[in-house]
Enzyme design. Sequence first.
Site, mmCIF file in Angstrom:
data_model
loop_
_atom_site.group_PDB
_atom_site.id
_atom_site.type_symbol
_atom_site.label_atom_id
_atom_site.label_comp_id
_atom_site.label_asym_id
_atom_site.label_seq_id
_atom_site.Cartn_x
_atom_site.Cartn_y
_atom_site.Cartn_z
ATOM 1 N N ASP A 21 30.667 -43.578 -20.881
ATOM 2 C CA ASP A 21 29.656 -42.676 -20.338
ATOM 3 C C ASP A 21 30.195 -41.939 -19.110
ATOM 4 O O ASP A 21 31.001 -42.483 -18.356
ATOM 5 C CB ASP A 21 28.409 -43.477 -19.960
ATOM 6 C CG ASP A 21 27.207 -42.597 -19.697
ATOM 7 O OD1 ASP A 21 27.202 -41.434 -20.145
ATOM 8 O OD2 ASP A 21 26.268 -43.066 -19.029
ATOM 9 N N ASN A 24 30.299 -35.759 -19.201
ATOM 10 C CA ASN A 24 29.646 -34.514 -18.788
ATOM 11 C C ASN A 24 29.521 -34.418 -17.274
ATOM 12 O O ASN A 24 29.754 -33.356 -16.684
ATOM 13 C CB ASN A 24 28.263 -34.396 -19.437
ATOM 14 C CG ASN A 24 28.320 -33.803 -20.833
ATOM 15 O OD1 ASN A 24 29.029 -32.840 -21.074
ATOM 16 N ND2 ASN A 24 27.583 -34.382 -21.765
ATOM 17 N N TRP A 26 31.403 -35.911 -15.082
ATOM 18 C CA TRP A 26 32.758 -35.721 -14.550
ATOM 19 C C TRP A 26 33.114 -34.238 -14.564
ATOM 20 O O TRP A 26 33.659 -33.704 -13.594
ATOM 21 C CB TRP A 26 33.740 -36.518 -15.401
ATOM 22 C CG TRP A 26 35.171 -36.468 -14.962
ATOM 23 C CD1 TRP A 26 35.813 -37.348 -14.128
ATOM 24 C CD2 TRP A 26 36.155 -35.486 -15.348
ATOM 25 N NE1 TRP A 26 37.132 -36.975 -13.962
ATOM 26 C CE2 TRP A 26 37.370 -35.827 -14.703
ATOM 27 C CE3 TRP A 26 36.128 -34.358 -16.165
ATOM 28 C CZ2 TRP A 26 38.545 -35.090 -14.860
ATOM 29 C CZ3 TRP A 26 37.292 -33.610 -16.315
ATOM 30 C CH2 TRP A 26 38.486 -33.977 -15.668
ATOM 31 N N SER A 66 26.773 -41.582 -30.644
ATOM 32 C CA SER A 66 25.621 -42.342 -31.120
ATOM 33 C C SER A 66 24.798 -41.520 -32.100
ATOM 34 O O SER A 66 24.918 -40.289 -32.166
ATOM 35 C CB SER A 66 24.736 -42.765 -29.938
ATOM 36 O OG SER A 66 23.955 -41.675 -29.484
ATOM 37 N N SER A 67 23.948 -42.202 -32.837
ATOM 38 C CA SER A 67 23.082 -41.502 -33.789
ATOM 39 C C SER A 67 22.080 -40.611 -33.062
ATOM 40 O O SER A 67 21.513 -39.689 -33.662
ATOM 41 C CB SER A 67 22.355 -42.518 -34.678
ATOM 42 O OG SER A 67 21.735 -43.530 -33.904
ATOM 43 N N GLU A 68 21.878 -40.861 -31.764
ATOM 44 C CA GLU A 68 20.975 -40.029 -30.968
ATOM 45 C C GLU A 68 21.679 -38.802 -30.384
ATOM 46 O O GLU A 68 21.020 -37.861 -29.931
ATOM 47 C CB GLU A 68 20.358 -40.850 -29.825
ATOM 48 C CG GLU A 68 19.348 -41.907 -30.265
ATOM 49 C CD GLU A 68 20.012 -43.165 -30.830
ATOM 50 O OE1 GLU A 68 19.385 -43.834 -31.672
ATOM 51 O OE2 GLU A 68 21.158 -43.464 -30.433
ATOM 52 N N ASN A 69 23.004 -38.809 -30.376
ATOM 53 C CA ASN A 69 23.744 -37.696 -29.767
ATOM 54 C C ASN A 69 23.610 -36.381 -30.520
ATOM 55 O O ASN A 69 23.950 -35.315 -29.982
ATOM 56 C CB ASN A 69 25.227 -38.044 -29.627
ATOM 57 C CG ASN A 69 25.517 -39.013 -28.503
ATOM 58 O OD1 ASN A 69 26.523 -39.712 -28.530
ATOM 59 N ND2 ASN A 69 24.637 -39.080 -27.512
ATOM 60 N N TRP A 70 23.108 -36.424 -31.756
ATOM 61 C CA TRP A 70 22.876 -35.176 -32.495
ATOM 62 C C TRP A 70 21.834 -34.311 -31.789
ATOM 63 O O TRP A 70 21.742 -33.103 -32.054
ATOM 64 C CB TRP A 70 22.409 -35.474 -33.911
ATOM 65 C CG TRP A 70 23.425 -36.151 -34.772
ATOM 66 C CD1 TRP A 70 23.436 -37.472 -35.144
ATOM 67 C CD2 TRP A 70 24.589 -35.567 -35.377
ATOM 68 N NE1 TRP A 70 24.529 -37.738 -35.931
ATOM 69 C CE2 TRP A 70 25.260 -36.585 -36.094
ATOM 70 C CE3 TRP A 70 25.129 -34.278 -35.377
ATOM 71 C CZ2 TRP A 70 26.438 -36.356 -36.807
ATOM 72 C CZ3 TRP A 70 26.301 -34.042 -36.081
ATOM 73 C CH2 TRP A 70 26.946 -35.071 -36.789
ATOM 74 N N ARG A 195 22.386 -49.758 -18.917
ATOM 75 C CA ARG A 195 21.674 -49.964 -20.175
ATOM 76 C C ARG A 195 22.698 -49.945 -21.305
ATOM 77 O O ARG A 195 23.835 -49.520 -21.114
ATOM 78 C CB ARG A 195 20.610 -48.883 -20.395
ATOM 79 C CG ARG A 195 21.139 -47.451 -20.305
ATOM 80 C CD ARG A 195 20.025 -46.445 -20.562
ATOM 81 N NE ARG A 195 20.515 -45.078 -20.470
ATOM 82 C CZ ARG A 195 20.469 -44.334 -19.371
ATOM 83 N NH1 ARG A 195 19.948 -44.847 -18.258
ATOM 84 N NH2 ARG A 195 20.931 -43.090 -19.366
ATOM 85 N N ILE A 196 22.279 -50.414 -22.501
ATOM 86 C CA ILE A 196 23.240 -50.484 -23.608
ATOM 87 C C ILE A 196 22.992 -49.420 -24.676
ATOM 88 O O ILE A 196 23.778 -49.299 -25.615
ATOM 89 C CB ILE A 196 23.275 -51.884 -24.249
ATOM 90 C CG1 ILE A 196 21.895 -52.299 -24.756
ATOM 91 C CG2 ILE A 196 23.803 -52.909 -23.262
ATOM 92 C CD1 ILE A 196 21.926 -53.610 -25.524
#
Length: 251
Positions: A21, A24, A26, A66-70, A195-196
């Site tokens: 993580d 962005n 950075w 991750s599947s949420e990064n879409w 968080r994970i």
Amino acid sequence: MEKTKPAAPSSVPRHVAIIMDGNNRWAKKRLLPGVAGHKAGVDAVRAVIEVCAKSGVEVLTLFAFSSENWQRPAEEVGALMELFFSALRREAKRLDENNISLRIIGDRSRFHPELQAAMREAEAVTAGNNRFILQIAANYGGQWDIAQAAQRLAREVQAGHLRPEDITPGLLQTCLATGDLPLPDLCIRTGGEHRISNFLLWQLAYAELYFSDLYWPDFKHEAMRNALADFASRQRRFGKTSEQVEAGARA
């Protein structure tokens, strides 16, 4: 974070999982586009692989996408896919030369066919290597992983090959994307968040958690060695008391 000595070989984790993580942030700090942070993060990947392989770690799992990064801006997602594609083509040879096996876990169906082909090719090129396993989680989510494992078992029950009462935590674990590998001993998250984020939800049940304020592109050799040293200083109890663990170590 203070400098610490490298971990002793006897206390090195078999499996390290990392949530990479801060790319962005950075880039933003340097007034650069977000993709510049992701590109800079590739050097951190190389550094961490080097430290883990030399330290005796057997498996390194990196949460790449991750599947949420879409849900991120289409321009950023497109740049990430291009970076992933080029990195696979470029790094597969390097991994093979270093006797490192590459595995990719996650739902590949949403990726472009050319990227899926590059994944298969990189895995095939490195399949016979046995020094170290690098596992990349791409379009992966812990909830998805548990659901697909449950679906596999449900199909076995439906086919009459398995009774519902025979389903145990151990059996379900074998159906996870990481089913044939040791569970993670250490999970690292960079970037200062605690968080994970839907990463290896089942597998991290007893993992030690280590959080670094460094953004991922800055998490390199020394930072990785510090994380391993911190792990070596911890007492893993797995539900037991400290006294029980110490007595077992003396036995």
